[in-house]
Design a protein around this motif. Sequence first.
Motif, PDB file in Angstrom:
ATOM      1  N   GLU A 171     -85.897 -87.081 -26.531  1.00 45.24           N
ATOM      2  CA  GLU A 171     -87.289 -86.808 -26.384  1.00 45.24           C
ATOM      3  C   GLU A 171     -88.236 -88.178 -27.121  1.00 45.24           C
ATOM      4  N   VAL A 172     -89.081 -88.672 -26.819  1.00 45.30           N
ATOM      5  CA  VAL A 172     -89.976 -89.683 -27.229  1.00 45.30           C
ATOM      6  C   VAL A 172     -91.458 -89.283 -27.296  1.00 45.30           C
ATOM      7  N   LEU A 173     -91.812 -88.119 -26.604  1.00 39.99           N
ATOM      8  CA  LEU A 173     -93.184 -87.525 -26.835  1.00 39.99           C
ATOM      9  C   LEU A 173     -93.335 -86.531 -28.135  1.00 39.99           C
ATOM     10  N   GLN A 174     -94.287 -86.627 -28.470  1.00 40.69           N
ATOM     11  CA  GLN A 174     -94.658 -85.468 -29.696  1.00 40.69           C
ATOM     12  C   GLN A 174     -94.689 -84.159 -29.233  1.00 40.69           C
ATOM     13  N   HIS A 175     -93.887 -83.275 -30.024  1.00 39.32           N
ATOM     14  CA  HIS A 175     -93.894 -81.992 -29.767  1.00 39.32           C
ATOM     15  C   HIS A 175     -94.701 -81.083 -30.710  1.00 39.32           C
ATOM     16  N   PHE A 176     -95.910 -80.293 -30.351  1.00 37.27           N
ATOM     17  CA  PHE A 176     -96.632 -79.661 -31.216  1.00 37.27           C
ATOM     18  C   PHE A 176     -96.645 -78.273 -30.975  1.00 37.27           C
ATOM     19  N   ASP A 177     -96.473 -77.390 -31.888  1.00 35.34           N
ATOM     20  CA  ASP A 177     -96.335 -75.832 -31.622  1.00 35.34           C
ATOM     21  C   ASP A 177     -97.560 -75.413 -31.731  1.00 35.34           C
ATOM     22  N   PHE A 197     -98.477 -86.105 -24.904  1.00 38.73           N
ATOM     23  CA  PHE A 197     -97.506 -85.075 -25.624  1.00 38.73           C
ATOM     24  C   PHE A 197     -97.403 -83.791 -24.979  1.00 38.73           C
ATOM     25  N   LYS A 198     -96.694 -83.112 -25.935  1.00 42.55           N
ATOM     26  CA  LYS A 198     -96.294 -81.799 -25.534  1.00 42.55           C
ATOM     27  C   LYS A 198     -96.529 -80.598 -26.409  1.00 42.55           C
ATOM     28  N   TYR A 199     -97.267 -79.474 -26.105  1.00 46.77           N
ATOM     29  CA  TYR A 199     -97.283 -78.292 -26.602  1.00 46.77           C
ATOM     30  C   TYR A 199     -96.205 -77.544 -26.278  1.00 46.77           C
ATOM     31  N   VAL A 200     -95.662 -76.942 -27.321  1.00 45.42           N
ATOM     32  CA  VAL A 200     -94.509 -75.667 -27.221  1.00 45.42           C
ATOM     33  C   VAL A 200     -94.895 -74.554 -27.766  1.00 45.42           C
ATOM     34  N   ASN A 201     -94.057 -73.315 -27.388  1.00 42.51           N
ATOM     35  CA  ASN A 201     -94.371 -72.093 -27.968  1.00 42.51           C
ATOM     36  C   ASN A 201     -95.912 -71.669 -27.392  1.00 42.51           C
ATOM     37  N   VAL A 202     -96.310 -71.897 -26.266  1.00 42.22           N
ATOM     38  CA  VAL A 202     -97.654 -71.520 -25.750  1.00 42.22           C
ATOM     39  C   VAL A 202     -97.487 -70.145 -25.433  1.00 42.22           C
ATOM     40  N   PRO A 203     -98.212 -69.228 -26.165  1.00 46.10           N
ATOM     41  CA  PRO A 203     -97.983 -67.665 -25.834  1.00 46.10           C
ATOM     42  C   PRO A 203     -98.351 -67.279 -24.454  1.00 46.10           C
ATOM     43  N   GLU A 204     -99.389 -67.806 -23.760  1.00 52.90           N
ATOM     44  CA  GLU A 204     -99.893 -67.167 -22.525  1.00 52.90           C
ATOM     45  C   GLU A 204     -98.805 -67.829 -21.449  1.00 52.90           C
ATOM     46  N   VAL A 205     -98.252 -68.887 -21.837  1.00 51.49           N
ATOM     47  CA  VAL A 205     -97.223 -69.579 -20.719  1.00 51.49           C
ATOM     48  C   VAL A 205     -95.875 -68.576 -20.791  1.00 51.49           C
ATOM     49  N   LEU A 206     -95.490 -68.321 -22.100  1.00 55.58           N
ATOM     50  CA  LEU A 206     -94.263 -67.393 -22.299  1.00 55.58           C
ATOM     51  C   LEU A 206     -94.531 -66.220 -21.776  1.00 55.58           C
ATOM     52  N   ALA A 207     -95.836 -65.430 -21.789  1.00 57.06           N
ATOM     53  CA  ALA A 207     -95.857 -64.347 -21.238  1.00 57.06           C
ATOM     54  C   ALA A 207     -95.855 -64.210 -19.909  1.00 57.06           C
ATOM     55  N   ALA A 208     -96.570 -65.275 -19.205  1.00 54.64           N
ATOM     56  CA  ALA A 208     -96.387 -65.467 -17.906  1.00 54.64           C
ATOM     57  C   ALA A 208     -95.035 -65.563 -17.291  1.00 54.64           C
ATOM     58  N   SER A 209     -94.148 -66.480 -18.022  1.00 59.25           N
ATOM     59  CA  SER A 209     -92.571 -66.484 -17.776  1.00 59.25           C
ATOM     60  C   SER A 209     -92.055 -65.046 -17.748  1.00 59.25           C
ATOM     61  N   ALA A 380     -98.491 -76.677 -17.024  1.00 59.79           N
ATOM     62  CA  ALA A 380     -97.597 -75.734 -17.945  1.00 59.79           C
ATOM     63  C   ALA A 380     -96.185 -75.558 -17.120  1.00 59.79           C
ATOM     64  N   MET A 381     -94.967 -75.194 -17.749  1.00 56.72           N
ATOM     65  CA  MET A 381     -94.001 -74.923 -17.275  1.00 56.72           C
ATOM     66  C   MET A 381     -93.800 -73.468 -17.259  1.00 56.72           C
ATOM     67  N   VAL A 382     -93.592 -72.790 -16.312  1.00 55.89           N
ATOM     68  CA  VAL A 382     -93.591 -71.160 -16.401  1.00 55.89           C
ATOM     69  C   VAL A 382     -92.053 -70.962 -16.238  1.00 55.89           C
ATOM     70  N   LEU A 383     -91.403 -71.397 -15.431  1.00 49.25           N
ATOM     71  CA  LEU A 383     -90.181 -71.104 -15.346  1.00 49.25           C
ATOM     72  C   LEU A 383     -89.203 -72.353 -15.133  1.00 49.25           C
ATOM     73  N   VAL A 459     -96.438 -77.188 -22.480  1.00 49.23           N
ATOM     74  CA  VAL A 459     -97.401 -77.769 -21.718  1.00 49.23           C
ATOM     75  C   VAL A 459     -97.525 -79.303 -21.796  1.00 49.23           C
ATOM     76  N   LEU A 460     -97.626 -79.810 -20.944  1.00 51.15           N
ATOM     77  CA  LEU A 460     -97.458 -81.613 -21.026  1.00 51.15           C
ATOM     78  C   LEU A 460     -98.723 -82.041 -20.699  1.00 51.15           C
ATOM     79  N   TYR A 461     -99.480 -82.849 -21.694  1.00 55.02           N
ATOM     80  CA  TYR A 461    -100.594 -83.348 -21.437  1.00 55.02           C
ATOM     81  C   TYR A 461    -100.405 -84.780 -20.898  1.00 55.02           C
ATOM     82  N   LEU A 462    -100.894 -85.072 -19.634  1.00 57.99           N
ATOM     83  CA  LEU A 462    -100.806 -86.378 -18.894  1.00 57.99           C
ATOM     84  C   LEU A 462    -102.156 -87.094 -18.958  1.00 57.99           C
ATOM     85  N   PRO A 463    -102.394 -88.169 -19.481  1.00 55.38           N
ATOM     86  CA  PRO A 463    -103.743 -88.802 -19.489  1.00 55.38           C
ATOM     87  C   PRO A 463    -104.276 -89.179 -17.883  1.00 55.38           C
ATOM     88  N   SER A 464    -105.317 -89.746 -17.861  1.00 56.74           N
ATOM     89  CA  SER A 464    -105.803 -90.204 -16.445  1.00 56.74           C
ATOM     90  C   SER A 464    -105.041 -91.403 -15.994  1.00 56.74           C
TER      91      SER A 464
END
Length: 512
Positions: A171-177, A197-209, A380-383, A459-464
């Motif tokens: 991976e080359v993108l930054q991953h933030f908890d 960049f990416k957020y990992v360990n996102v509580p609402e996404v994990l709960a949705a999963s 957000a990747m739910v599954l 969750v991946l952030y994709l700029p304009s």
Amino acid sequence: RKKSSCCSGPDLPVYVAASALLFSLAGAALCLVFGLSHIRQSGIAEGIRRQQQDVALRAQRSGAARLDIENPVEVGASEKNSDGYAPDAADAEKPRDMSDPMNIPFAGTPGDVSSPKVDYVNHKYAYPAPMLRPPVVGNSAGGYPALTTLGDLMSNWDQDALDAPPDVITEVLQHFDYTDPEQREAGRRYREKELPFKYVNVPEVLAASSRWQDDNYIMDGFTEGVKMKRGSRGGGGRRGGGGRKGRHKSSAGVQGHCQVSESSFFVFFVAPKWRVSVHGPYPTTDNNWDYATWAADARQADAEQRPPDETHYYFQAGVAPGERFSEDQSFVSRDLPGFSQADPTAFCFDPDKSKGIQCRFGQRGVTAATHYDAGRNMIAMVLGAKRYILAPPVACKQLGIIPEVKHPGFRHSFLNFARIKYLRDDRTRHPGMTAKEEEQLRDAATSPALETVLKRGEVLYLPSHWFHYITSLQMSAQCNTRSGRDFTNYEEFGGYNDVDQKCGVKQGIKFN
């Protein structure tokens, strides 16, 4: 003296016979009406039954275990507690140790909602060293993110080699908890600088999963109100297939439909603008599958390792922007509150310019052709997991992007990058490849690009204006929301000026 009567004397048998005839005709008419209705319903059911038989026969040919499509198994139900969550859902919200960039722990239960040969949620990954502040200097992004070429990415990992990935995916993108306040703030800095960049360990996404692993839960969400609304325009609203069937709608406003492609490759297009006489056959069409039928086939695709040249199905759903103001929200908005609030959140940070929530349910191998969105995108990747190949705006001219506003594929490409492998060093053309396709693929192979695997709970952030080309690595569910538009132009990556001017896209157009 006897009174005369119309129903007495010798005329009585005539009136009785006439009445009987009228009752018989009325009964026949009712039978005809109900019969036609039954025939229509039977025809619909027969169409679905034949599609299910096709799936079952495919499974038998491949030697895979037969799947009961009409009664799919409720996954993980026996493992849930009284609240309906998996036992580890609460544990998933605990802060994770992100200090070791080569061993970032990701939340989620072992395995996934299906049984793919390779479970990319728990595959091995190598991550870059943490960098809490973006290295931006003036108009330079400071070398982040690191780019290679699209050709090298495809050479190192063939798009269709889903069962043979690299032993370790870099991976080359930054991953933030997201559960760590300092790292969550770091993500905000990158977002403001318009860097992916990416957020990992996102509580609402994990709960949705935890909820969405149950196919019945999602199916119930699509059938909360109107069970099926037929006759809607196909193709996901403005874009997609050419059919007019198969849209499902709940009372809260979430809509879903299933697209069909003869291969794993799906292109985006505006259905009303498509002219078969000009553009050829529709690239995809819609069918009448509901979510449960689609999910059963998606599990089958994982189990049998479905090859890319067979029929694939892509289920899509959308929630209108105005639902964030409603008390009667769909299951999508309820389960992803950070994507559906009236006030700004870390994910929908400009809600007044939100485009709502779009969800994409991908089968193994389903690949969405490259395109760009003007809106700043939180995905957000739910599954499951998807492979994202990103290219900066400056790559616009190399990706086969269609610049004509009136074209049904405007701001999208119709190139299947998996075919880059067919380019020959001796410049001879591969059979079945046109001279135009060969020229475009050779150009695309030199395009700057990077790849990332977006996994459950991230969750991946994709700029304009950044291009994205997406392959579902296994049965997956991804939802995104877009917030406004940015006009940043980096000297390395370009920006608005590249897609709006240098690529021939007309100025002043408001994109989705």
